[in-house]
Scaffold this motif. Structure first.
Motif, PDB file in Angstrom:
ATOM      1  N   VAL A 216      -6.884   4.549  -1.776  1.00  0.00           N
ATOM      2  CA  VAL A 216      -7.125   4.130  -0.389  1.00  0.00           C
ATOM      3  C   VAL A 216      -8.569   4.420  -0.001  1.00  0.00           C
ATOM      4  O   VAL A 216      -9.279   3.553   0.548  1.00  0.00           O
ATOM      5  CB  VAL A 216      -6.145   4.825   0.576  1.00  0.00           C
ATOM      6  CG1 VAL A 216      -6.536   4.557   2.023  1.00  0.00           C
ATOM      7  CG2 VAL A 216      -4.719   4.338   0.322  1.00  0.00           C
TER       8      VAL A 216
ATOM      9  N   THR B 271       0.839  -1.207   0.000  1.00  0.00           N
ATOM     10  CA  THR B 271       0.000   0.000   0.000  1.00  0.00           C
ATOM     11  C   THR B 271       0.871   1.253   0.000  1.00  0.00           C
ATOM     12  O   THR B 271       0.644   2.190  -0.789  1.00  0.00           O
ATOM     13  CB  THR B 271      -0.918   0.012   1.232  1.00  0.00           C
ATOM     14  OG1 THR B 271      -1.857  -1.060   1.124  1.00  0.00           O
ATOM     15  CG2 THR B 271      -1.680   1.328   1.335  1.00  0.00           C
ATOM     16  N   PHE B 272       1.883   1.287   0.865  1.00  0.00           N
ATOM     17  CA  PHE B 272       2.762   2.453   0.914  1.00  0.00           C
ATOM     18  C   PHE B 272       3.616   2.568  -0.351  1.00  0.00           C
ATOM     19  O   PHE B 272       3.887   3.684  -0.817  1.00  0.00           O
ATOM     20  CB  PHE B 272       3.647   2.396   2.160  1.00  0.00           C
ATOM     21  CG  PHE B 272       2.944   2.813   3.419  1.00  0.00           C
ATOM     22  CD1 PHE B 272       2.218   3.988   3.476  1.00  0.00           C
ATOM     23  CD2 PHE B 272       3.020   2.034   4.567  1.00  0.00           C
ATOM     24  CE1 PHE B 272       1.572   4.385   4.644  1.00  0.00           C
ATOM     25  CE2 PHE B 272       2.380   2.430   5.736  1.00  0.00           C
ATOM     26  CZ  PHE B 272       1.656   3.608   5.768  1.00  0.00           C
TER      27      PHE B 272
ATOM     28  N   TYR C 147      -4.037  10.606  -2.805  1.00  0.00           N
ATOM     29  CA  TYR C 147      -4.086   9.154  -2.970  1.00  0.00           C
ATOM     30  C   TYR C 147      -4.804   8.507  -1.795  1.00  0.00           C
ATOM     31  O   TYR C 147      -5.580   7.561  -1.968  1.00  0.00           O
ATOM     32  CB  TYR C 147      -2.663   8.613  -3.082  1.00  0.00           C
ATOM     33  CG  TYR C 147      -2.565   7.150  -3.433  1.00  0.00           C
ATOM     34  CD1 TYR C 147      -2.403   6.746  -4.751  1.00  0.00           C
ATOM     35  CD2 TYR C 147      -2.616   6.160  -2.449  1.00  0.00           C
ATOM     36  CE1 TYR C 147      -2.292   5.397  -5.089  1.00  0.00           C
ATOM     37  CE2 TYR C 147      -2.510   4.821  -2.766  1.00  0.00           C
ATOM     38  CZ  TYR C 147      -2.354   4.440  -4.089  1.00  0.00           C
ATOM     39  OH  TYR C 147      -2.263   3.110  -4.414  1.00  0.00           O
ATOM     40  N   TRP C 148      -4.566   9.036  -0.610  1.00  0.00           N
ATOM     41  CA  TRP C 148      -5.136   8.447   0.604  1.00  0.00           C
ATOM     42  C   TRP C 148      -6.612   8.807   0.774  1.00  0.00           C
ATOM     43  O   TRP C 148      -7.442   7.933   1.045  1.00  0.00           O
ATOM     44  CB  TRP C 148      -4.342   8.923   1.814  1.00  0.00           C
ATOM     45  CG  TRP C 148      -4.545   8.098   3.053  1.00  0.00           C
ATOM     46  CD1 TRP C 148      -5.500   8.254   4.011  1.00  0.00           C
ATOM     47  CD2 TRP C 148      -3.762   6.973   3.462  1.00  0.00           C
ATOM     48  NE1 TRP C 148      -5.371   7.324   4.994  1.00  0.00           N
ATOM     49  CE2 TRP C 148      -4.303   6.519   4.680  1.00  0.00           C
ATOM     50  CE3 TRP C 148      -2.658   6.315   2.924  1.00  0.00           C
ATOM     51  CZ2 TRP C 148      -3.772   5.432   5.374  1.00  0.00           C
ATOM     52  CZ3 TRP C 148      -2.127   5.248   3.604  1.00  0.00           C
ATOM     53  CH2 TRP C 148      -2.681   4.802   4.811  1.00  0.00           C
TER      54      TRP C 148
ATOM     55  N   ARG D 226       0.097  15.034  -3.372  1.00  0.00           N
ATOM     56  CA  ARG D 226      -0.433  13.913  -4.146  1.00  0.00           C
ATOM     57  C   ARG D 226      -0.657  12.682  -3.260  1.00  0.00           C
ATOM     58  O   ARG D 226      -1.620  11.931  -3.455  1.00  0.00           O
ATOM     59  CB  ARG D 226       0.512  13.578  -5.302  1.00  0.00           C
ATOM     60  CG  ARG D 226      -0.097  12.625  -6.318  1.00  0.00           C
ATOM     61  CD  ARG D 226       0.664  12.598  -7.614  1.00  0.00           C
ATOM     62  NE  ARG D 226       0.036  11.653  -8.526  1.00  0.00           N
ATOM     63  CZ  ARG D 226      -0.911  11.964  -9.399  1.00  0.00           C
ATOM     64  NH1 ARG D 226      -1.355  13.223  -9.468  1.00  0.00           N
ATOM     65  NH2 ARG D 226      -1.418  11.048 -10.199  1.00  0.00           N
ATOM     66  N   ALA D 227       0.217  12.490  -2.247  1.00  0.00           N
ATOM     67  CA  ALA D 227       0.017  11.384  -1.304  1.00  0.00           C
ATOM     68  C   ALA D 227      -1.271  11.570  -0.517  1.00  0.00           C
ATOM     69  O   ALA D 227      -2.028  10.606  -0.288  1.00  0.00           O
ATOM     70  CB  ALA D 227       1.207  11.285  -0.363  1.00  0.00           C
TER      71      ALA D 227
ATOM     72  N   LEU E  97      -5.443  -3.397   1.812  1.00  0.00           N
ATOM     73  CA  LEU E  97      -4.683  -2.296   2.378  1.00  0.00           C
ATOM     74  C   LEU E  97      -3.731  -2.724   3.486  1.00  0.00           C
ATOM     75  O   LEU E  97      -2.730  -2.061   3.740  1.00  0.00           O
ATOM     76  CB  LEU E  97      -5.617  -1.202   2.906  1.00  0.00           C
ATOM     77  CG  LEU E  97      -6.510  -0.494   1.887  1.00  0.00           C
ATOM     78  CD1 LEU E  97      -7.293   0.629   2.543  1.00  0.00           C
ATOM     79  CD2 LEU E  97      -5.686   0.037   0.716  1.00  0.00           C
TER      80      LEU E  97
ATOM     81  N   ARG F 195       2.758   1.600  -3.406  1.00  0.00           N
ATOM     82  CA  ARG F 195       1.892   2.123  -4.471  1.00  0.00           C
ATOM     83  C   ARG F 195       1.663   3.622  -4.289  1.00  0.00           C
ATOM     84  O   ARG F 195       1.649   4.387  -5.260  1.00  0.00           O
ATOM     85  CB  ARG F 195       0.550   1.375  -4.474  1.00  0.00           C
ATOM     86  CG  ARG F 195       0.633  -0.078  -4.917  1.00  0.00           C
ATOM     87  CD  ARG F 195      -0.745  -0.657  -5.181  1.00  0.00           C
ATOM     88  NE  ARG F 195      -1.608  -0.631  -4.013  1.00  0.00           N
ATOM     89  CZ  ARG F 195      -1.724  -1.631  -3.141  1.00  0.00           C
ATOM     90  NH1 ARG F 195      -1.004  -2.749  -3.300  1.00  0.00           N
ATOM     91  NH2 ARG F 195      -2.550  -1.544  -2.115  1.00  0.00           N
ATOM     92  N   LEU F 196       1.465   4.036  -3.029  1.00  0.00           N
ATOM     93  CA  LEU F 196       1.266   5.458  -2.746  1.00  0.00           C
ATOM     94  C   LEU F 196       2.494   6.266  -3.170  1.00  0.00           C
ATOM     95  O   LEU F 196       2.358   7.326  -3.803  1.00  0.00           O
ATOM     96  CB  LEU F 196       0.978   5.643  -1.258  1.00  0.00           C
ATOM     97  CG  LEU F 196       0.794   7.069  -0.754  1.00  0.00           C
ATOM     98  CD1 LEU F 196      -0.287   7.114   0.320  1.00  0.00           C
ATOM     99  CD2 LEU F 196       2.093   7.626  -0.162  1.00  0.00           C
TER     100      LEU F 196
ATOM    101  N   ASP G 180       2.840   6.634  -6.963  1.00  0.00           N
ATOM    102  CA  ASP G 180       1.927   7.650  -7.470  1.00  0.00           C
ATOM    103  C   ASP G 180       2.394   9.048  -7.087  1.00  0.00           C
ATOM    104  O   ASP G 180       2.404   9.965  -7.921  1.00  0.00           O
ATOM    105  CB  ASP G 180       0.526   7.401  -6.927  1.00  0.00           C
ATOM    106  CG  ASP G 180      -0.503   8.361  -7.492  1.00  0.00           C
ATOM    107  OD1 ASP G 180      -1.050   8.078  -8.571  1.00  0.00           O
ATOM    108  OD2 ASP G 180      -0.745   9.410  -6.851  1.00  0.00           O
ATOM    109  N   ALA G 181       2.810   9.229  -5.821  1.00  0.00           N
ATOM    110  CA  ALA G 181       3.217  10.557  -5.353  1.00  0.00           C
ATOM    111  C   ALA G 181       4.413  11.080  -6.120  1.00  0.00           C
ATOM    112  O   ALA G 181       4.510  12.289  -6.407  1.00  0.00           O
ATOM    113  CB  ALA G 181       3.529  10.511  -3.858  1.00  0.00           C
TER     114      ALA G 181
END
Length: 606
Positions: free
Chosen positions: A224, A194-195, A218-219, A214-215, A444, A197-198, A201-202
């Motif tokens: 998420v 999960t982290f 995403y959350w 962006r993080a 997650l 992938r975050l 993306d970030a």
């Protein structure tokens, strides 16, 4: 007090970290060593705590933070306590036949605020790239960390619940269908992924601040939130109400939330100015207790004697009565009146020679209080596993944590404090998202907060259930200036005991001349006189629990004065940690101390 302490009060000049787990403290110091500041270090340590203390906090939990940048005239509060869902109305829950918000499952979920709070701290005050901050937590989740004894104990207590009702949790916490062993490496690859992938993306954004933004998207507005929305809309999950319930939380609730950044509340006390979170927490009760105790001659009282224990416990009872009648986020709180010197002097005058068994809220500004439901201890006749956070479990010095008589494992919370060489300081109390209180969200690797159990289903209270408001949390980091300069960051896990144990540390340090480690090691106590903030919201009027290291004469005298004394184990009260900074012109010294109880918390300084 004797000069011997379980550990030294650590001193240095470079920086200090103290937390409830040695791995988090080590990671925090590593961040300082690599050039990060206190805010980077606190965030990195906090994400590690989410991995290595999953029974105490998680990525889907809560995290009030008090941050003081170097040179600031006062700290700021970053409120990582998320609000209730838009659909969370009192009528809706009462219409379901409930008189209390359940302490487990999906129904008590609020917006998970911890991730947003740490990202806000990093964005506004940190310096390091996001990947560098998250890397240690990802490594421990992916490669494994040795389990402390309380984690297998927590999992064992809810094994049947996971197998029968919460298969998403069983998939993570019962590898191969068995409770994992203490001391063995445990991995949570779903959380690591999960982290990762975050971060992937970030890092499509340019620049540190843009990546943090962006993080956050995403959350709270991306994958998420979509995973939470999908599971929480579709699932019906068994909880402590004895039936299956759907959630009220949606992805839109997460998308609509913005992390509040607020001024703290404060009170002056001798050389100190003490700062706390607002009345959406129990923080102001610390300040109220200080006001009631002011002028009672604590300097001349033996810290292990009956006079000190008596007046402190009675002040806590009065402050908590105000807490439970006046604090919250659902209605205006008369905080100025509650903290006024005249009001607190009148409240302090109620402290008599004998212990009070009464629940005695005040009338600030002449307003009559609305009383919360007062449910005597033992009302719940059918023990049910999977409750919220009844935090005061008697454990031995090795950290072996039992279950309650009914088999319910007791949860808890975390804490982290940091000070760096530039004078930046942080105190934070992460909690929520406990593995034993809420089912893991598929894909997650973590569960969500059940902080909504702190709302009352009774109208007229500032903590009555209402949409889009914060539950009156127990999470309460502390911060103090001394002689006009930032000085002390401190706090503890412990639910309703957090304010009590933190108060003891402060009073021992301010009045009795104890250094930070002596103040943490000193025999401690708490009262359960006020309604518990956690399901099933019971109260035990007049009770007082002392560590057995108190002198027999103190115990006898407290009983003579009417306290219903219970003796706990010798090292069973509190999990305090603290960091401080003493500055004299260009020179400064940093200090740190940590709790020996449970053999888990640790401080690092150099």
């Amino acid at each position: 007090m004797p000069g011997f302490t379980t550990r030294p009060e650590l001193r240095g000049t470079f920086g200090a970290v103290s937390s409830t787990h040695w791995l988090a403290s080590g990671v925090g110091m590593g961040v300082l060593e690599r050039g990060g500041n206190a805010f980077d270090a606190a965030a990195a340590a906090a994400f590690v705590l989410q991995v290595v203390e999953p029974h105490l906090n998680g990525p889907g939990g809560d995290a009030p933070i008090i941050a003081c940048p170097a040179g600031a005239s006062e700290p700021v509060v970053i409120c990582g306590q998320g609000p209730s869902p838009a659909a969370a109305t009192m009528d809706r829950l009462v219409g379901m036949g409930l008189d209390l918000v359940p302490g487990s499952g999906l129904l008590p979920a609020c917006v998970p605020g911890a991730f947003g709070a740490w990202m806000t701290l990093l964005r506004d005050h940190g310096t390091l790239p996001l990947r560098e901050v998250l890397a240690p937590a990802i490594a421990y989740a992916r490669d494994g960390h040795p389990l402390v004894p309380r984690i297998p104990a927590a999992i064992a207590a809810v094994k049947e619940l996971f197998e029968a009702h919460w298969p998403t949790s069983a998939a993570i916490w019962l590898p191969g269908g068995a409770v994992p062993e203490s001391g063995r490496l445990f991995r949570n690859p779903a959380l690591a992924e999960t982290f990762e992938r975050l971060l992937t993306d970030a890092e499509t954004a340019d620049g540190r601040e843009a990546q943090i933004g962006r993080a956050l998207d995403y959350w709270y507005r991306g994958p998420v939130a979509e995973a939470v929305d999908r599971f929480y809309r579709e699932a019906e999950i068994w909880d402590v109400s004895g039936r299956r319930n759907r959630s009220l939380l949606t992805g839109q609730d997460m998308a609509d939330w913005v992390v509040p950044v607020e001024r703290p509340v404060h009170a002056d006390y001798g050389r100190f100015r003490v700062f706390k979170c607002g009345a959406w927490s129990q923080g102001p009760s610390f300040l109220q207790a200080l006001g009631m105790l002011s002028g009672l001659g604590l300097d001349g009282m033996d810290p292990l004697g009956p006079d000190f224990v008596h007046v402190t416990a009675e002040a806590i009872k009065l402050a908590f009565a105000d807490r439970d009648c006046w604090y919250g986020d659902s209605a205006p709180v008369p905080l100025e009146a509650l903290l006024s010197p005249a009001y607190l002097a009148a409240r302090g005058a109620l402290i008599g020679e004998r212990a009070s068994d009464a629940f005695r809220p005040g009338s600030p500004g002449g307003q009559a209080p609305v009383l919360p439901p007062l449910r005597p201890a033992g009302t719940l006749r059918e023990p049910r596993v999977g409750t919220g956070e009844p935090t005061v479990a008697k454990e031995d010095a090795r950290g072996e944590a039992p279950t309650t008589a009914g088999g319910t494992h007791r949860g808890d919370t975390c804490h982290v404090d940091v000070v760096d060489r530039w004078g930046n300081m942080v105190a934070a109390t992460p909690s929520g998202g406990w593995l034993q209180s809420s089912p893991a969200v598929p894909g997650l690797g973590f569960a969500l907060t059940v902080r909504g159990q702190m709302f009352w289903l009774k109208p007229g209270l500032a903590s009555s259930m209402a949409p889009r408001v914060r539950p009156r949390t127990t999470l309460t980091p502390s911060f103090a200036f001394r002689d006009g300069k930032p000085y002390l960051a401190f706090g503890t896990p412990g639910g309703d005991q957090q304010e009590q144990w933190s108060l003891l540390l402060f009073l021992h340090h301010a009045h009795h001349g104890m250094n930070l480690q002596e103040a943490i090691d000193a025999p401690a106590f708490h009262t359960d006189h006020a309604p518990s903030s956690f399901w099933p919201r019971e109260t035990a009027h007049g009770t007082l629990t002392l560590e057995s290291r108190f002198p027999e004469a103190t115990v006898s005298e407290l009983r003579r004065r009417g306290h219903q004394v219970t003796l706990g184990d010798a090292w069973s009260e509190g999990r305090l940690s603290a960091c401080a900074r003493e500055a004299d012109g260009e020179a400064h010294v940093v200090k740190a101390a940590a709790n020996p109880r449970g053999m888990q918390g640790y401080a690092v300084a150099r």
